[in-house]
Scaffold this motif. Structure first.
Motif, PDB file in Angstrom:
ATOM      1  N   ARG A 197      70.836 -40.580  34.591  1.00  0.00           N
ATOM      2  CA  ARG A 197      69.862 -41.664  34.700  1.00  0.00           C
ATOM      3  C   ARG A 197      68.642 -41.195  35.493  1.00  0.00           C
ATOM      4  N   MET A 198      67.481 -41.691  35.076  1.00  0.00           N
ATOM      5  CA  MET A 198      66.247 -41.533  35.845  1.00  0.00           C
ATOM      6  C   MET A 198      65.731 -42.935  36.146  1.00  0.00           C
ATOM      7  N   THR A 199      65.395 -43.157  37.404  1.00  0.00           N
ATOM      8  CA  THR A 199      65.003 -44.506  37.821  1.00  0.00           C
ATOM      9  C   THR A 199      63.805 -44.434  38.751  1.00  0.00           C
ATOM     10  N   LEU A 200      62.904 -45.386  38.601  1.00  0.00           N
ATOM     11  CA  LEU A 200      61.798 -45.585  39.536  1.00  0.00           C
ATOM     12  C   LEU A 200      61.994 -46.931  40.217  1.00  0.00           C
TER      13      LEU A 200
ATOM     14  N   PRO B 225      64.203 -45.548  30.111  1.00  0.00           N
ATOM     15  CA  PRO B 225      65.159 -45.711  29.003  1.00  0.00           C
ATOM     16  C   PRO B 225      65.232 -44.520  28.064  1.00  0.00           C
ATOM     17  N   VAL B 226      64.118 -43.802  27.900  1.00  0.00           N
ATOM     18  CA  VAL B 226      64.118 -42.621  27.030  1.00  0.00           C
ATOM     19  C   VAL B 226      63.907 -41.404  27.920  1.00  0.00           C
ATOM     20  N   LEU B 227      64.967 -40.630  28.099  1.00  0.00           N
ATOM     21  CA  LEU B 227      64.885 -39.469  28.980  1.00  0.00           C
ATOM     22  C   LEU B 227      63.938 -38.430  28.387  1.00  0.00           C
TER      23      LEU B 227
ATOM     24  N   VAL C 282      66.727 -51.780  28.571  1.00  0.00           N
ATOM     25  CA  VAL C 282      65.384 -51.628  28.007  1.00  0.00           C
ATOM     26  C   VAL C 282      64.609 -52.909  28.280  1.00  0.00           C
ATOM     27  N   ARG C 283      63.477 -52.766  28.949  1.00  0.00           N
ATOM     28  CA  ARG C 283      62.670 -53.935  29.300  1.00  0.00           C
ATOM     29  C   ARG C 283      61.329 -53.891  28.585  1.00  0.00           C
TER      30      ARG C 283
END
Length: 218
Positions: free
Chosen positions: A5-8, A18-20, A72-73
């Motif tokens: 996961r990648m998160t800000l 959502p898309v790495l 997904v937002r």
């Protein structure tokens, strides 16, 4: 890779990537310095490393797909949140989880660009560059309060016995020290007290006193 996961975290809001990206660029430029020294030539002075820099390209999809991870937002709301943090100079937190290279870094948004491509309605493509951010604001140091020592209670000052004020007596016609002593002390034989207290006024002979003289009665 399913847990990758990648998160800000932007202004307290958690934004999932959502898309790495196909590639995550990570750099930490050195600050070493090359100088020329007499008789030695060029030498390298080792310095502390520079700030870490992260950058990548990807897109925020309008809908979930087999290649998306996490929630997904709405792409527009995500774009607005990132722009707001950049424009207000607010640090963000970047996280990578699910790998041996997990990281959790506070960063500042150096640049952020996005575009909408034809044929992919609703998807927003973007490029972002983040610089490591260090808080250099002065920190407030709170010193422990010193315990106040209980105030010492002062003992009441005992009043001394009031000083006796000396009386005075003005000699009248027919007076003698014997009679004056008897009047004040109850017995004439104490006339010596009056004489000794007024010897400067009476003189050498205690039997010679005159009307109008003022004697101190001790």
């Amino acid at each position: 890779m399913s847990n990758y996961r990648m998160t800000l975290i932007v202004g307290g809001r958690e934004i999932n990537i959502p898309v790495l990206p196909a590639k995550l660029n990570v750099s930490s430029p050195g600050k070493n310095e090359r100088v020329t020294v007499l008789d030695l030539g060029e030498v390298l002075l080792l310095r502390k490393k520079g700030l870490r820099i992260l950058s990548w390209e990807s897109f925020f999809p309008a809908d979930s797909a087999p290649y998306t991870t996490g929630q997904v937002r709405d792409p527009i709301s995500i774009i607005q949140a990132i722009q707001k943090a950049r424009d207000s100079k607010t640090p963000v937190r970047f996280l990578i989880t699910g790998t041996d290279l997990d990281c959790n870094i506070r960063m500042g948004i150096e640049s952020f660009e996005y575009e909408e491509r034809s044929g992919e309605l609703g998807d927003l493509y973007y490029t972002i560059k983040l610089y490591e951010w260090k808080d250099i604001s002065p920190k407030k140091i709170v010193l422990p309060k010193k315990k106040k020592k209980p105030a010492k209670t002062k003992e009441p000052v005992r009043a001394g016995k009031p000083e006796k004020k000396s009386k005075t007596y003005t000699v009248k016609k027919g007076d003698c020290l014997w009679n004056i002593a008897k009047k004040f002390y109850g017995k004439g034989s104490d006339y010596t007290k009056i004489y000794n207290a007024n010897k400067g006024t009476i003189g050498k002979n205690p039997n010679l006193i005159y009307p109008g003289q003022v004697f101190t009665i001790p």
